[in-house]
Design a protein around this motif. Sequence first.
Motif, mmCIF file in Angstrom:
data_model
loop_
_atom_site.group_PDB
_atom_site.id
_atom_site.type_symbol
_atom_site.label_atom_id
_atom_site.label_comp_id
_atom_site.label_asym_id
_atom_site.label_seq_id
_atom_site.Cartn_x
_atom_site.Cartn_y
_atom_site.Cartn_z
ATOM 1 N N PHE A 4 10.563 78.258 -93.775
ATOM 2 C CA PHE A 4 9.308 78.747 -93.081
ATOM 3 C C PHE A 4 8.791 80.153 -93.547
ATOM 4 N N TYR A 5 7.323 80.193 -93.612
ATOM 5 C CA TYR A 5 6.916 81.234 -93.951
ATOM 6 C C TYR A 5 5.510 81.720 -93.079
ATOM 7 N N GLU A 6 5.545 82.687 -92.500
ATOM 8 C CA GLU A 6 4.528 83.276 -91.703
ATOM 9 C C GLU A 6 3.588 83.674 -92.620
ATOM 10 N N LEU A 7 2.355 82.727 -92.460
ATOM 11 C CA LEU A 7 1.203 82.871 -93.555
ATOM 12 C C LEU A 7 0.545 84.236 -93.316
ATOM 13 N N ALA A 8 0.230 84.778 -92.076
ATOM 14 C CA ALA A 8 -0.686 86.066 -91.819
ATOM 15 C C ALA A 8 0.053 87.174 -92.448
ATOM 16 N N ASP A 9 1.356 87.060 -92.498
ATOM 17 C CA ASP A 9 2.004 88.172 -93.263
ATOM 18 C C ASP A 9 1.947 88.234 -94.626
ATOM 19 N N LEU A 10 1.232 87.046 -95.308
ATOM 20 C CA LEU A 10 1.256 86.871 -96.547
ATOM 21 C C LEU A 10 -0.236 86.950 -97.239
ATOM 22 N N ILE A 11 -0.902 85.976 -96.523
ATOM 23 C CA ILE A 11 -2.447 85.744 -97.065
ATOM 24 C C ILE A 11 -3.459 85.980 -96.191
ATOM 25 N N SER A 12 -4.701 85.859 -96.487
ATOM 26 C CA SER A 12 -5.936 85.998 -95.523
ATOM 27 C C SER A 12 -5.956 84.655 -95.074
ATOM 28 N N GLN A 13 -6.982 84.598 -93.700
ATOM 29 C CA GLN A 13 -7.181 83.614 -93.149
ATOM 30 C C GLN A 13 -7.794 82.344 -94.121
ATOM 31 N N LYS A 14 -8.821 83.041 -94.956
ATOM 32 C CA LYS A 14 -9.657 82.346 -95.644
ATOM 33 C C LYS A 14 -8.543 81.380 -96.632
ATOM 34 N N ALA A 15 -7.631 82.316 -97.165
ATOM 35 C CA ALA A 15 -6.700 81.522 -98.234
ATOM 36 C C ALA A 15 -5.875 80.544 -97.381
ATOM 37 N N VAL A 16 -5.469 80.813 -96.117
ATOM 38 C CA VAL A 16 -4.700 79.542 -95.486
ATOM 39 C C VAL A 16 -5.549 78.274 -95.421
ATOM 40 N N GLN A 17 -7.140 78.352 -95.271
ATOM 41 C CA GLN A 17 -7.935 77.157 -95.345
ATOM 42 C C GLN A 17 -7.681 76.353 -96.797
ATOM 43 N N GLU A 18 -7.643 77.478 -97.988
ATOM 44 C CA GLU A 18 -7.499 76.855 -99.263
ATOM 45 C C GLU A 18 -6.066 76.216 -99.534
ATOM 46 N N LEU A 19 -4.999 76.729 -98.966
ATOM 47 C CA LEU A 19 -3.630 76.286 -99.086
ATOM 48 C C LEU A 19 -3.312 74.790 -99.486
ATOM 49 N N PRO A 20 -3.698 74.100 -98.493
ATOM 50 C CA PRO A 20 -3.392 72.744 -98.343
ATOM 51 C C PRO A 20 -4.124 71.985 -99.808
ATOM 52 N N LYS A 21 -5.140 72.234 -100.188
ATOM 53 C CA LYS A 21 -5.659 71.771 -101.628
ATOM 54 C C LYS A 21 -4.683 72.321 -102.619
ATOM 55 N N ILE A 22 -4.367 73.639 -102.685
ATOM 56 C CA ILE A 22 -3.482 73.951 -103.754
ATOM 57 C C ILE A 22 -2.379 73.344 -103.648
ATOM 58 N N LEU A 23 -1.482 73.292 -102.466
ATOM 59 C CA LEU A 23 -0.108 72.555 -102.381
ATOM 60 C C LEU A 23 -0.248 71.196 -102.743
ATOM 61 N N ASP A 24 -1.361 70.429 -102.437
ATOM 62 C CA ASP A 24 -1.409 69.167 -102.856
ATOM 63 C C ASP A 24 -1.594 68.901 -104.511
ATOM 64 N N ASP A 25 -2.392 69.766 -105.081
ATOM 65 C CA ASP A 25 -2.658 69.743 -106.540
ATOM 66 C C ASP A 25 -1.395 70.186 -107.225
ATOM 67 N N MET A 26 -0.811 70.833 -106.597
ATOM 68 C CA MET A 26 0.803 71.258 -107.157
ATOM 69 C C MET A 26 1.769 70.216 -106.922
ATOM 70 N N GLY A 27 1.299 68.990 -106.257
ATOM 71 C CA GLY A 27 2.370 68.030 -106.127
ATOM 72 C C GLY A 27 3.160 67.900 -104.976
ATOM 73 N N TYR A 28 2.675 68.868 -104.136
ATOM 74 C CA TYR A 28 3.441 68.822 -102.708
ATOM 75 C C TYR A 28 2.929 67.991 -101.356
ATOM 76 N N ALA A 29 1.873 66.943 -102.041
ATOM 77 C CA ALA A 29 1.161 66.377 -100.874
ATOM 78 C C ALA A 29 2.111 65.565 -99.869
ATOM 79 N N GLY A 30 2.068 65.852 -98.695
ATOM 80 C CA GLY A 30 3.238 65.158 -97.758
ATOM 81 C C GLY A 30 4.293 65.724 -97.388
ATOM 82 N N LYS A 31 4.530 66.685 -98.406
ATOM 83 C CA LYS A 31 5.904 67.413 -98.423
ATOM 84 C C LYS A 31 5.968 68.828 -97.806
ATOM 85 N N TYR A 32 4.718 69.183 -97.216
ATOM 86 C CA TYR A 32 4.689 70.398 -96.372
ATOM 87 C C TYR A 32 3.904 70.382 -95.133
#
Length: 133
Positions: A4-32
């Motif tokens: 578990f990672y607290e995202l506010a401590d790591l990235i901006s709110q705008k980046a949180v919105q982008e993160l699902p697409k990035i994770l999906d592209d990295m092969g983590y679709a359905g795994k997070y």
Amino acid sequence: MANFYELADLISQKAVQELPKILDDMGYAGKYEIKKIWGIDYLSINSNYKVVSRALKKAEEAAHGEAGRLIKIKQTTFAELWVPESEAKTLKEAYETVLQAVENGWKVDNDPVVEVKCAEDNEYRDEYSLEKL
């Protein structure tokens, strides 16, 4: 087992919105899972931090439209203030007295400790520990 990672401590709110697409592209679709707990976004994923930090950096870059790093800055100051029991009977009252003093302009340490952190590193570092990077 997921980490578990607290995202506010790591990235901006705008980046949180982008993160699902990035994770999906990295092969983590359905795994997070990204979920809010008490209003704070958390990432639950079965992966190590080295992989997660790459995803966080990519999400931040997507949010800003260019390569770079979001650096978090923390400044800590220290001071002492004596609060006699004649002014504050309980610990809570003593804390409230000190906080009120600070709000009214009471000076704290003029030599604050400044630390920096980035999602790639995930550790606040003062200027002296930068040499170890």
